[in-house]
Write a protein that holds these residues in place. Structure first.
Motif, mmCIF file in Angstrom:
data_model
loop_
_atom_site.group_PDB
_atom_site.id
_atom_site.type_symbol
_atom_site.label_atom_id
_atom_site.label_comp_id
_atom_site.label_asym_id
_atom_site.label_seq_id
_atom_site.Cartn_x
_atom_site.Cartn_y
_atom_site.Cartn_z
ATOM 1 N N ARG A 165 -5.990 -13.612 -11.392
ATOM 2 C CA ARG A 165 -7.375 -12.001 -10.561
ATOM 3 C C ARG A 165 -7.224 -11.648 -9.387
ATOM 4 O O ARG A 165 -7.551 -10.969 -9.182
ATOM 5 N N ILE A 166 -7.551 -12.254 -8.873
ATOM 6 C CA ILE A 166 -8.729 -12.559 -6.836
ATOM 7 C C ILE A 166 -7.135 -11.687 -6.911
ATOM 8 O O ILE A 166 -8.132 -10.846 -5.460
ATOM 9 N N PRO A 167 -5.718 -12.069 -6.668
ATOM 10 C CA PRO A 167 -5.416 -10.709 -5.546
ATOM 11 C C PRO A 167 -5.080 -9.200 -5.984
ATOM 12 O O PRO A 167 -5.479 -8.595 -5.048
ATOM 13 N N ALA A 168 -5.652 -9.152 -7.505
ATOM 14 C CA ALA A 168 -5.685 -7.584 -7.927
ATOM 15 C C ALA A 168 -7.117 -7.325 -7.477
ATOM 16 O O ALA A 168 -7.328 -6.176 -7.540
ATOM 17 N N LEU A 169 -8.121 -8.434 -7.840
ATOM 18 C CA LEU A 169 -9.384 -7.859 -7.330
ATOM 19 C C LEU A 169 -10.007 -7.395 -5.543
ATOM 20 O O LEU A 169 -10.589 -6.776 -5.211
ATOM 21 N N THR A 170 -9.051 -8.492 -4.915
ATOM 22 C CA THR A 170 -8.750 -8.258 -3.099
ATOM 23 C C THR A 170 -8.615 -6.589 -2.911
ATOM 24 O O THR A 170 -8.895 -5.892 -2.412
ATOM 25 N N ARG A 171 -7.264 -6.448 -3.786
ATOM 26 C CA ARG A 171 -6.596 -4.800 -3.384
ATOM 27 C C ARG A 171 -7.528 -3.572 -3.769
ATOM 28 O O ARG A 171 -7.820 -3.308 -3.205
ATOM 29 N N ALA A 172 -8.632 -4.118 -5.392
ATOM 30 C CA ALA A 172 -9.391 -3.057 -6.235
ATOM 31 C C ALA A 172 -10.323 -2.953 -4.849
ATOM 32 O O ALA A 172 -10.710 -1.792 -4.567
ATOM 33 N N THR A 173 -11.014 -4.205 -4.129
ATOM 34 C CA THR A 173 -11.843 -4.209 -3.144
ATOM 35 C C THR A 173 -11.852 -3.623 -1.419
ATOM 36 O O THR A 173 -12.540 -2.398 -1.156
ATOM 37 N N TYR A 174 -10.707 -4.005 -1.236
ATOM 38 C CA TYR A 174 -10.510 -4.368 0.367
ATOM 39 C C TYR A 174 -9.317 -3.426 0.635
ATOM 40 O O TYR A 174 -8.681 -3.338 2.109
ATOM 41 N N GLY A 175 -8.784 -3.137 -0.550
ATOM 42 C CA GLY A 175 -7.083 -2.453 0.367
ATOM 43 C C GLY A 175 -6.474 -3.144 0.837
ATOM 44 O O GLY A 175 -5.060 -2.874 1.145
ATOM 45 N N VAL A 176 -5.751 -4.910 0.265
ATOM 46 C CA VAL A 176 -5.855 -6.077 1.876
ATOM 47 C C VAL A 176 -4.341 -6.538 -0.484
ATOM 48 O O VAL A 176 -5.227 -6.742 -0.610
ATOM 49 N N ASP A 177 -3.479 -6.357 0.269
ATOM 50 C CA ASP A 177 -2.516 -7.387 -0.523
ATOM 51 C C ASP A 177 -2.671 -8.709 -0.118
ATOM 52 O O ASP A 177 -1.625 -8.698 1.469
ATOM 53 N N LEU A 178 -3.178 -9.296 -1.071
ATOM 54 C CA LEU A 178 -2.666 -10.679 0.340
ATOM 55 C C LEU A 178 -1.363 -10.973 0.039
ATOM 56 O O LEU A 178 -1.214 -12.011 0.708
ATOM 57 N N HIS A 179 -0.229 -10.962 -0.846
ATOM 58 C CA HIS A 179 0.641 -11.318 -1.064
ATOM 59 C C HIS A 179 1.708 -11.191 -0.183
ATOM 60 O O HIS A 179 2.040 -11.847 0.624
ATOM 61 N N THR A 180 1.471 -9.487 0.443
ATOM 62 C CA THR A 180 1.891 -8.516 1.057
ATOM 63 C C THR A 180 1.794 -9.319 2.504
ATOM 64 O O THR A 180 2.731 -9.601 3.832
ATOM 65 N N ALA A 181 0.370 -9.018 2.818
ATOM 66 C CA ALA A 181 0.369 -9.578 4.125
ATOM 67 C C ALA A 181 0.107 -11.003 4.436
ATOM 68 O O ALA A 181 1.216 -11.047 5.843
ATOM 69 N N ALA A 182 0.262 -12.028 4.188
ATOM 70 C CA ALA A 182 1.198 -13.198 4.416
ATOM 71 C C ALA A 182 2.656 -13.218 4.567
ATOM 72 O O ALA A 182 3.294 -13.875 5.399
ATOM 73 N N LEU A 183 2.776 -12.992 3.973
ATOM 74 C CA LEU A 183 4.806 -12.399 3.842
ATOM 75 C C LEU A 183 5.134 -11.690 4.585
ATOM 76 O O LEU A 183 5.536 -12.195 5.713
ATOM 77 N N ARG A 184 4.520 -11.031 5.217
ATOM 78 C CA ARG A 184 4.680 -9.862 6.066
ATOM 79 C C ARG A 184 3.981 -10.718 7.993
ATOM 80 O O ARG A 184 5.402 -10.780 8.744
ATOM 81 N N LEU A 185 3.301 -11.389 7.772
ATOM 82 C CA LEU A 185 3.174 -12.032 8.545
ATOM 83 C C LEU A 185 3.893 -13.291 9.180
ATOM 84 O O LEU A 185 4.558 -13.663 10.053
ATOM 85 N N SER A 186 4.008 -13.884 8.239
ATOM 86 C CA SER A 186 5.036 -15.539 8.105
ATOM 87 C C SER A 186 6.262 -14.984 8.907
ATOM 88 O O SER A 186 6.659 -15.825 8.820
ATOM 89 N N CYS A 187 6.686 -13.583 7.983
ATOM 90 C CA CYS A 187 7.909 -12.961 9.189
ATOM 91 C C CYS A 187 8.564 -12.118 9.769
ATOM 92 O O CYS A 187 8.972 -11.751 10.594
ATOM 93 N N GLY A 188 7.177 -12.239 11.132
ATOM 94 C CA GLY A 188 6.719 -12.000 11.744
ATOM 95 C C GLY A 188 6.782 -10.138 11.673
ATOM 96 O O GLY A 188 7.152 -10.265 12.913
ATOM 97 N N LEU A 189 6.098 -10.061 11.251
ATOM 98 C CA LEU A 189 6.043 -8.021 10.823
ATOM 99 C C LEU A 189 4.898 -7.332 10.851
ATOM 100 O O LEU A 189 4.124 -8.739 10.862
ATOM 101 N N PRO A 190 4.815 -6.828 11.513
ATOM 102 C CA PRO A 190 3.323 -6.232 11.468
ATOM 103 C C PRO A 190 2.209 -5.995 10.580
ATOM 104 O O PRO A 190 3.462 -5.869 9.245
#
Length: 400
Positions: free
Chosen positions: A276-301
């Motif tokens: 449940r770690i990604p869901a907990l992180t989204r709920a508290t911080y508004g950060v989607d860990l998968h989205t952030a990691a994938l976008r940064l890995s593809c050179g996206l803001p």
């Protein structure tokens, strides 16, 4: 122009939503059948994807026609082969050396021991090395595969009877042994990249190995401003100092806090935490860990994470499969339960196979870690009291 290959594992990842700028340039090979794939440049569901080399072969063939700019995966078990493809095609990203150091737990501990405390450990070629390790360090010890995840296939040997029982199981060629560390287990989840830093710390409700003795699993967040959370973040940084780290990556670090107040590395992975770690992180911080990691890995803001303390933190409780046909309870009636979900893909008489196995789970909120923990136990008690044996499968329950 970007051309991106993806080896996907997550059943619910929506690449069109996560990478809208690249959606028509995504060549996706997936372990599971995905929805919303019509706009991809290419999409294939690959049966038994983890075990067959088809995706790797096809990516190399496709690269002859149009070179890839990025090759990414969300799956820990694909990190090494994705790194091999990148290196052979001259694409930047995590190297094979780096991927191995985060995947092979014996290599991982050897590398990490340069900068942080780890348990004593040894790779096992035969039972001779195991008995020699026990003679040197004593019981209990932990025996596990060097590249397995989710607490699968782990044995805790607490004495001679356990050793004899273990000796009756088939020997594997991929084992290691380590000293058993007493203490609570914490996890640190991060995404680090050029100009981007997000780190959050949490405590497991119980030992991850407890699921194999019938204990429900859970996790609860620490407030990032807490002194112990800052101490865990500093431990993450010291751990990563020992590794060859990629320009961008997610990390999932597990740490023992011993009774004498020492932090000892359990494991670190260069991927998003599971369960449940990604869901907990989204709920508290508004950060989607998968989205952030994938976008940064593809050179996206990626928008920088909010630095102000959240109003509340969250935790989860997962009820284990019961090994018999049971009817999952309805949603708990408490106002602080923010999400409840039943695992409708679970066979009615399923047993626990790994640390993320679950019959159902609930997410709760609270002002701090202590309040979240109290509410998790209350939610767990409510759910366990309402499990009911059922005679036949119903909607959402496949027949055994």
């Amino acid at each position: 122009m970007s051309n991106v290959a993806v080896i996907n594992y997550g059943q619910k990842l929506d690449y069109a939503a996560m990478l809208p700028e690249l959606v028509d340039r995504l060549q996706v090979f997936s372990h599971h059948e995905l929805k919303s794939t019509e706009s991809f440049a290419r999409y294939e569901y690959v049966e038994n994807c983890e075990a067959v080399p088809y995706a790797e072969l096809m990516i190399r063939r496709l690269a002859r026609e149009r070179p890839f700019t990025h090759i990414v995966t969300d799956n820990e078990y694909d990190l090494e082969r994705v790194a091999r493809i990148r290196e052979s095609l001259g694409i930047p990203g995590q190297s094979t050396k780096s991927a191995l150091s985060f995947r092979d737990k014996a290599v991982m501990k050897e590398v990490a021991s340069r900068t942080v405390p780890t348990a004593a450990f040894a790779r096992l070629d035969s039972v001779v090395e195991l008995t020699g390790f026990i003679e040197e360090f004593g019981y209990p010890v932990v025996v596990k595969p060097v590249k397995q995840g989710g607490s699968r296939d782990i044995s805790v040997l607490r004495g001679e009877d356990d050793l004899l029982a273990f000796s009756r199981t088939p020997w594997r060629e991929d084992l290691m042994v380590e000293d058993f560390i007493e203490g609570q287990m914490y996890h640190v989840d991060a995404v680090l990249g050029d100009g981007f830093r997000f780190v959050a710390s949490s405590r497991y409700l119980r030992s991850c190995l407890g699921v194999f003795s019938g204990e429900n699993s859970g996790s609860l967040q620490l407030r990032r401003e807490d002194a112990f959370a800052k101490r865990l973040e500093e431990f993450l940084d010291r751990t990563l100092d020992a590794f060859d780290v990629p320009p961008t990556s997610a990390y999932h670090l597990e740490v023992f806090h011993t009774p004498d107040d020492e932090l000892v590395l359990c494991e670190i992975a260069s991927r998003v935490g599971g369960d449940r770690i990604p869901a907990l992180t989204r709920a508290t911080y508004g950060v989607d860990l998968h989205t952030a990691a994938l976008r940064l890995s593809c050179g996206l803001p990626v928008d920088p994470p909010v630095t102000t303390p959240p109003a509340e933190v969250h935790g989860s409780i997962s009820i284990l499969p019961q090994g018999r046909r049971v009817s999952p309870p309805g949603r708990p009636p408490f106002p602080w339960v923010t999400h409840y979900e039943v695992n409708e893909q679970l066979a009615p008489d399923a047993v626990t196979l790994h640390s993320a196995s679950h019959l159902c789970f609930a997410i709760v909120r609270g002002a701090d870690t202590a309040e979240v923990e109290k509410r998790l136990f209350e939610t767990e008690a409510w759910l366990m009291a309402r499990l009911a044996v059922r005679e036949s499968a119903g909607p959402g329950w496949p027949e055994s």
